[in-house]
Design a protein around this motif. Structure first.
Motif, short mmCIF file in Angstrom:
data_model
loop_
_atom_site.label_atom_id
_atom_site.label_comp_id
_atom_site.label_asym_id
_atom_site.label_seq_id
_atom_site.Cartn_x
_atom_site.Cartn_y
_atom_site.Cartn_z
N VAL A 1 0.87 -1.37 -0.30
CA VAL A 1 -0.10 0.02 0.41
C VAL A 1 0.80 1.54 0.12
CG1 VAL A 1 -1.96 1.03 1.56
CG2 VAL A 1 -2.35 -1.20 1.04
N ASN B 1 0.89 4.06 -3.56
CA ASN B 1 0.83 5.10 -2.64
C ASN B 1 1.47 6.67 -2.97
OD1 ASN B 1 -1.65 6.99 -1.26
ND2 ASN B 1 0.15 7.40 0.02
N SER C 1 1.07 8.38 -6.67
CA SER C 1 0.48 9.11 -7.02
C SER C 1 0.54 10.42 -6.52
CB SER C 1 -0.80 8.76 -5.90
OG SER C 1 -2.46 9.99 -6.47
N ASN D 1 -2.60 11.39 -1.39
CA ASN D 1 -2.41 10.51 0.04
C ASN D 1 -3.83 9.83 -0.53
OD1 ASN D 1 -2.31 8.74 2.37
ND2 ASN D 1 -2.05 10.61 3.23
N TYR D 2 -4.00 8.47 -1.14
CA TYR D 2 -4.90 7.49 -1.39
C TYR D 2 -4.96 6.24 0.02
CZ TYR D 2 -6.15 10.68 -5.27
OH TYR D 2 -6.30 11.20 -6.48
N GLU D 3 -3.86 6.45 0.81
CA GLU D 3 -3.42 5.29 1.33
C GLU D 3 -4.75 4.86 2.38
OE1 GLU D 3 0.26 4.39 5.46
OE2 GLU D 3 -0.09 5.97 3.83
N LEU E 1 -6.86 2.82 -0.24
CA LEU E 1 -5.89 1.45 -0.47
C LEU E 1 -5.25 0.29 0.44
CD1 LEU E 1 -3.06 3.44 -2.33
CD2 LEU E 1 -4.62 1.69 -3.51
N ASN E 2 -5.22 0.85 1.80
CA ASN E 2 -5.96 -0.16 2.64
C ASN E 2 -6.66 -0.60 2.71
OD1 ASN E 2 -3.07 -0.30 4.44
ND2 ASN E 2 -3.69 2.01 4.72
#
Length: 204
Positions: free
Chosen positions: A138, A142, A145, A148-150, A153-154
């Motif tokens: 993850v 991330n 990108s 911050n799509y953590e 994605l998590n």
């Protein structure tokens, strides 16, 4: 329908006994051994997961993740198969000194310990390590990108990995029950290659 609550004559001869499995005493030695094995195996796999995955490419990290998932599924299959297998077909094979027969009998006779090691020790460790590997992947995803799509994605990766593991184990359980003897015989053959006394007997 038998009424077990009334003390009439019909019910006096009825006795409910525990199964033979339930009567087995828990081996303290085995519990301690499994705890020690869990500690060392978990530590080694955690070192590989945390220390190695963070230093490889995303593709290799994903391969390692799927490897941990596959390990969990394979050992779960073995753990289920050993409890469903019957040792009777292996006696004739053992009398003819067929490789893996004696090892298969030994596995089935120790089904509780083998099942515990495969399902609980290896299976649970693989699940935990797969979670750590997922977190590392993850972070890698991330990084590609600009935003911050953590968090998203998590959630997505955790759901995907859990679905793979649960679905794989569900399919594996059906295979394990249907082909239990074949699976245990294959495992017995693999173990026999590390059995030096068996190899010496073959040479004679």
């Amino acid at each position: 329908m038998i009424n077990l609550t009334r003390g009439n004559k019909q019910n006096k001869g009825i006795k409910i006994k525990n199964s033979s499995v339930g009567n087995k005493k828990i081996s303290i030695k085995w519990v301690i051994t499994s705890v020690i094995w869990t500690f060392f195996i978990s530590s080694i796999m955690q070192m590989i997961s945390v220390g190695f995955i963070s230093r490889v490419t995303l593709f290799i990290a994903c391969l390692l993740l799927f490897s941990f998932i596959l390990i969990g599924i394979i050992f779960d299959i073995i753990g289920v198969a050993v409890t469903a297998a019957s040792e009777i077909p292996f006696h004739s094979l053992a009398s003819r000194r067929i490789r893996g027969a004696k090892e298969s009998i030994r596995l089935i006779r120790n089904a509780d310990k083998v099942g515990n090691f495969c399902n609980d020790v290896i299976g649970d460790i693989a699940s935990v390590i797969a979670g750590s590997a997922t977190a590392a992947i993850v972070v890698m995803l991330n990084a590609f990108s600009q935003h911050n799509y953590e968090y998203i994605l998590n959630i997505a990766m955790a759901g995907f990995v859990s679905a793979l593991m649960v679905g794989g184990k569900a399919i594996g359980k059906g295979i394990a029950i249907s082909y239990s003897n074949k699976i245990i015989f294959t495992v017995g053959k693999l173990i026999s290659w590390f059995n030096f006394s068996h190899n010496r007997d073959k040479k004679k």
